[in-house]
Design a protein around this motif. Structure first.
Motif, PDB file in Angstrom:
ATOM      1  N   GLN A  86      11.438  14.969  -3.571  1.00 37.10           N
ATOM      2  CA  GLN A  86      10.449  14.030  -4.093  1.00 37.10           C
ATOM      3  C   GLN A  86      11.095  12.949  -4.943  1.00 37.10           C
ATOM      4  O   GLN A  86      10.621  11.836  -4.984  1.00 37.10           O
ATOM      5  N   VAL A  87      12.183  13.291  -5.628  1.00 33.77           N
ATOM      6  CA  VAL A  87      12.832  12.301  -6.498  1.00 33.77           C
ATOM      7  C   VAL A  87      13.546  11.244  -5.639  1.00 33.77           C
ATOM      8  O   VAL A  87      14.117  11.580  -4.606  1.00 33.77           O
ATOM      9  N   PRO A  88      13.510   9.978  -6.065  1.00 33.51           N
ATOM     10  CA  PRO A  88      14.093   8.921  -5.239  1.00 33.51           C
ATOM     11  C   PRO A  88      15.587   9.120  -5.010  1.00 33.51           C
ATOM     12  O   PRO A  88      16.328   9.432  -5.932  1.00 33.51           O
ATOM     13  N   GLY A  89      15.997   8.951  -3.768  1.00 29.09           N
ATOM     14  CA  GLY A  89      17.416   9.106  -3.440  1.00 29.09           C
ATOM     15  C   GLY A  89      17.956   7.854  -2.777  1.00 29.09           C
ATOM     16  O   GLY A  89      18.877   7.923  -1.986  1.00 29.09           O
ATOM     17  N   ILE A  90      17.339   6.692  -3.115  1.00 29.58           N
ATOM     18  CA  ILE A  90      17.796   5.446  -2.488  1.00 29.58           C
ATOM     19  C   ILE A  90      18.370   4.505  -3.547  1.00 29.58           C
ATOM     20  O   ILE A  90      18.133   4.688  -4.732  1.00 29.58           O
ATOM     21  N   PHE A  91      19.113   3.512  -3.086  1.00 31.49           N
ATOM     22  CA  PHE A  91      19.705   2.534  -4.009  1.00 31.49           C
ATOM     23  C   PHE A  91      18.721   1.372  -4.136  1.00 31.49           C
ATOM     24  O   PHE A  91      18.612   0.522  -3.244  1.00 31.49           O
ATOM     25  N   ALA A  92      18.019   1.341  -5.279  1.00 35.72           N
ATOM     26  CA  ALA A  92      16.908   0.404  -5.451  1.00 35.72           C
ATOM     27  C   ALA A  92      17.344  -1.057  -5.409  1.00 35.72           C
ATOM     28  O   ALA A  92      16.603  -1.927  -4.949  1.00 35.72           O
ATOM     29  N   ALA A  93      18.573  -1.340  -5.874  1.00 33.69           N
ATOM     30  CA  ALA A  93      19.020  -2.733  -5.963  1.00 33.69           C
ATOM     31  C   ALA A  93      19.497  -3.272  -4.615  1.00 33.69           C
ATOM     32  O   ALA A  93      19.683  -4.478  -4.451  1.00 33.69           O
ATOM     33  N   LEU A  94      19.712  -2.398  -3.653  1.00 36.48           N
ATOM     34  CA  LEU A  94      20.225  -2.831  -2.346  1.00 36.48           C
ATOM     35  C   LEU A  94      19.082  -3.004  -1.350  1.00 36.48           C
ATOM     36  O   LEU A  94      17.982  -2.502  -1.564  1.00 36.48           O
ATOM     37  N   ASP A 161      10.308  17.863   1.002  1.00 34.65           N
ATOM     38  CA  ASP A 161       9.565  18.343  -0.164  1.00 34.65           C
ATOM     39  C   ASP A 161       8.441  17.354  -0.475  1.00 34.65           C
ATOM     40  O   ASP A 161       8.691  16.269  -0.979  1.00 34.65           O
ATOM     41  N   GLU A 162       7.232  17.724  -0.143  1.00 39.13           N
ATOM     42  CA  GLU A 162       6.049  16.882  -0.331  1.00 39.13           C
ATOM     43  C   GLU A 162       6.287  15.446   0.128  1.00 39.13           C
ATOM     44  O   GLU A 162       6.214  14.502  -0.662  1.00 39.13           O
ATOM     45  N   PRO A 163       6.573  15.264   1.432  1.00 39.41           N
ATOM     46  CA  PRO A 163       6.945  13.941   1.926  1.00 39.41           C
ATOM     47  C   PRO A 163       5.846  12.890   1.802  1.00 39.41           C
ATOM     48  O   PRO A 163       6.143  11.701   1.774  1.00 39.41           O
ATOM     49  N   ALA A 191       8.444  21.792   5.826  1.00 36.17           N
ATOM     50  CA  ALA A 191       7.910  20.860   4.824  1.00 36.17           C
ATOM     51  C   ALA A 191       7.045  21.595   3.809  1.00 36.17           C
ATOM     52  O   ALA A 191       6.181  22.389   4.178  1.00 36.17           O
ATOM     53  N   VAL A 192       7.303  21.316   2.524  1.00 39.57           N
ATOM     54  CA  VAL A 192       6.373  21.732   1.470  1.00 39.57           C
ATOM     55  C   VAL A 192       5.308  20.653   1.411  1.00 39.57           C
ATOM     56  O   VAL A 192       5.639  19.464   1.325  1.00 39.57           O
ATOM     57  N   GLU A 193       4.046  21.029   1.497  1.00 42.19           N
ATOM     58  CA  GLU A 193       3.015  19.997   1.577  1.00 42.19           C
ATOM     59  C   GLU A 193       1.703  20.493   0.993  1.00 42.19           C
ATOM     60  O   GLU A 193       1.366  21.669   1.102  1.00 42.19           O
ATOM     61  N   HIS A 194       0.970  19.575   0.362  1.00 39.55           N
ATOM     62  CA  HIS A 194      -0.345  19.926  -0.178  1.00 39.55           C
ATOM     63  C   HIS A 194      -1.473  19.380   0.691  1.00 39.55           C
ATOM     64  O   HIS A 194      -2.570  19.927   0.704  1.00 39.55           O
ATOM     65  N   ASP A 195      -1.189  18.278   1.402  1.00 40.26           N
ATOM     66  CA  ASP A 195      -2.226  17.573   2.156  1.00 40.26           C
ATOM     67  C   ASP A 195      -2.512  18.318   3.465  1.00 40.26           C
ATOM     68  O   ASP A 195      -1.707  18.310   4.394  1.00 40.26           O
ATOM     69  N   MET A 196      -3.676  18.968   3.536  1.00 41.29           N
ATOM     70  CA  MET A 196      -3.957  19.814   4.699  1.00 41.29           C
ATOM     71  C   MET A 196      -4.172  19.005   5.985  1.00 41.29           C
ATOM     72  O   MET A 196      -3.932  19.504   7.081  1.00 41.29           O
ATOM     73  N   ALA A 197      -4.606  17.740   5.866  1.00 40.90           N
ATOM     74  CA  ALA A 197      -4.742  16.912   7.077  1.00 40.90           C
ATOM     75  C   ALA A 197      -3.355  16.692   7.688  1.00 40.90           C
ATOM     76  O   ALA A 197      -3.173  16.747   8.910  1.00 40.90           O
ATOM     77  N   PHE A 198      -2.384  16.473   6.828  1.00 39.31           N
ATOM     78  CA  PHE A 198      -1.004  16.291   7.286  1.00 39.31           C
ATOM     79  C   PHE A 198      -0.464  17.591   7.889  1.00 39.31           C
ATOM     80  O   PHE A 198       0.157  17.585   8.950  1.00 39.31           O
ATOM     81  N   VAL A 199      -0.746  18.701   7.220  1.00 36.59           N
ATOM     82  CA  VAL A 199      -0.301  20.012   7.728  1.00 36.59           C
ATOM     83  C   VAL A 199      -0.878  20.236   9.128  1.00 36.59           C
ATOM     84  O   VAL A 199      -0.187  20.645  10.057  1.00 36.59           O
TER      85      VAL A 199
END
Ligand SMILES: Nc1ncnc2c1ncn2[C@@H]1O[C@H](COP(=O)(O)OP(=O)(O)OP(=O)(O)O)[C@@H](O)[C@H]1O
Length: 241
Positions: A86-94, A161-163, A191-199
Motif C-alpha cells: 500500500q505504501v508508495p514505491g514510485i519515484f514521485a519526481a520522475l 496488498d489492498e490494490p 490479493a489482500v482486499e476489502h472491496d467485495m465487488a473487486f473480490v
C-alpha cells in the motif's frame, strides 16, 4: 493442482500476541486468490511472512516446493515473487516513463526496452500520461504505476496488498481487468482486499482470516453465503428473505 505457495503450521508472535496462528495455507499455481478478514485479522502480517519481511516464530513456507522460510526478501524476489504494497514505491519526481525505465533497465535495453515500456504503458492505461511527473498522477494512476513496477520483472507470483484502496469504482474495475489479464498470461495472484465487488470480479478462491487463523475458505459465492463469515464482519447476519 500444484501448490505454488504453501505454509505449514505457520506461527508469528509479537511478544505475547499470536498474530499468525498455525496457518496451513495453499495457493495453487495459476489461480487468483483473495485474502479477506476483519481489521487486525493478520492479513498484512501473513503477507510480510510470505515476502520475508518478518520471520516466523515457527513453521515453514514453501514456494514451488522449495523451503523459502529463511530466504531474504531479495532472494524471494529473484525466484519470481513480486509485491505491491500500500505504501508508495514510485519515484514521485520522475515521469511515468522514467519510473518504468528504472524498473526495466537491468533486463532490457535499446529497442526492446522502448517496446516493453510502450506495452506496459498501454496495459496500465498510462500511455497518455507517460511524460507526466508521477507526483501529478491521480491516486488510482499511481497505484497502476506501482503495479507496473511490480510486474516489470515478470513475476510468477504477484502479491497485492489492498490494490484498490482509495480508488474510484471505475479505477477499481480497471484494476480488476488488469489482474484478470495478468492471470490469463499465467501469473498467480494473491490479493489482500476489502472491496467485495473487486473480490467477486477477480477471485477464483477466497480465504478468510480471523484472529490469525484460517476461518473459512471457498469460492466467492460460498464465502458470501457463509453466515459465520458475515457474523465475524458485522457481528450479526442479515437475511434479505
Ligand atoms: N510489528 C508488530 N508488532 C506488534 N504487533 C503487531 C505488529 N504488526 C502487527 N501487529 C498486530 O498484529 C495484529 C494483526 O495485524 P495485521 O496488520 O497483520 O492485520 P490486518 O488483517 O492486515 O489488518 P488491517 O485490515 O487493519 O490492515 C494486530 O493486532 C496488530 O496490532
Amino acid at each position: 493442482m500444484t501448490a505454488l505457495l504453501q505454509t505449514i503450521d505457520l506461527n508469528k508472535r509479537f511478544g505475547g500476541l499470536r498474530v499468525t496462528n498455525n496457518v496451513n495455507f495453499e495457493l495453487d499455481e495459476g489461480e487468483v486468490h483473495c485474502l479477506i478478514g476483519p481489521n487486525g485479522a493478520g492479513k498484512s502480517t501473513l503477507f510480510r511472512l510470505f515476502l520475508g519481511e518478518h520471520s516466523p516464530s515457527s513453521g515453514r513456507i514453501l514456494y514451488a516446493g522449495e523451503d523459502i522460510t529463511h530466504l531474504k526478501p531479495f532472494q524471494r524476489i529473484r525466484k519470481g515473487i513480486s509485491v505491491k504494497f500500500q505504501v508508495p514505491g514510485i519515484f514521485a519526481a520522475l515521469s511515468v516513463r522514467q519510473n518504468l525505465t528504472i524498473a526495466l533497465q537491468h533486463h532490457l535495453e535499446g529497442a526492446s526496452l522502448d517496446e516493453e515500456i510502450a506495452r506496459l504503458l498501454e496495459f496500465l492505461r498510462l500511455t497518455a500520461s507517460a511524460d507526466m511527473q508521477a507526483a501529478s498522477l491521480s491516486h488510482g494512476q499511481k497505484q497502476w504505476l506501482e503495479i507496473g513496477m511490480a510486474i516489470s520483472l515478470k513475476p510468477r507470483l504477484l502479491l497485492l496488498d489492498e490494490p484498490t484502496a482509495g480508488m474510484s469504482p471505475d479505477e477499481t474495475y480497471e484494476t480488476g481487468e488488469m489482474v484478470r489479464a495478468l492471470n490469463a498470461d499465467g501469473v498467480t495472484v494473491l490479493a489482500v482486499e476489502h472491496d467485495m465487488a473487486f473480490v467477486r470480479q477477480i477471485a477464483q478462491r477466497v480465504t478468510v482470516l480471523h484472529f490469525g487463523q484460517i476461518f473459512a475458505q471457498g469460492t466467492v459465492a460460498e464465502i458470501t453465503a457463509n453466515d459465520a463469515v458475515a457474523e465475524i464482519y458485522f457481528g450479526h447476519v442479515d437475511h434479505d428473505d
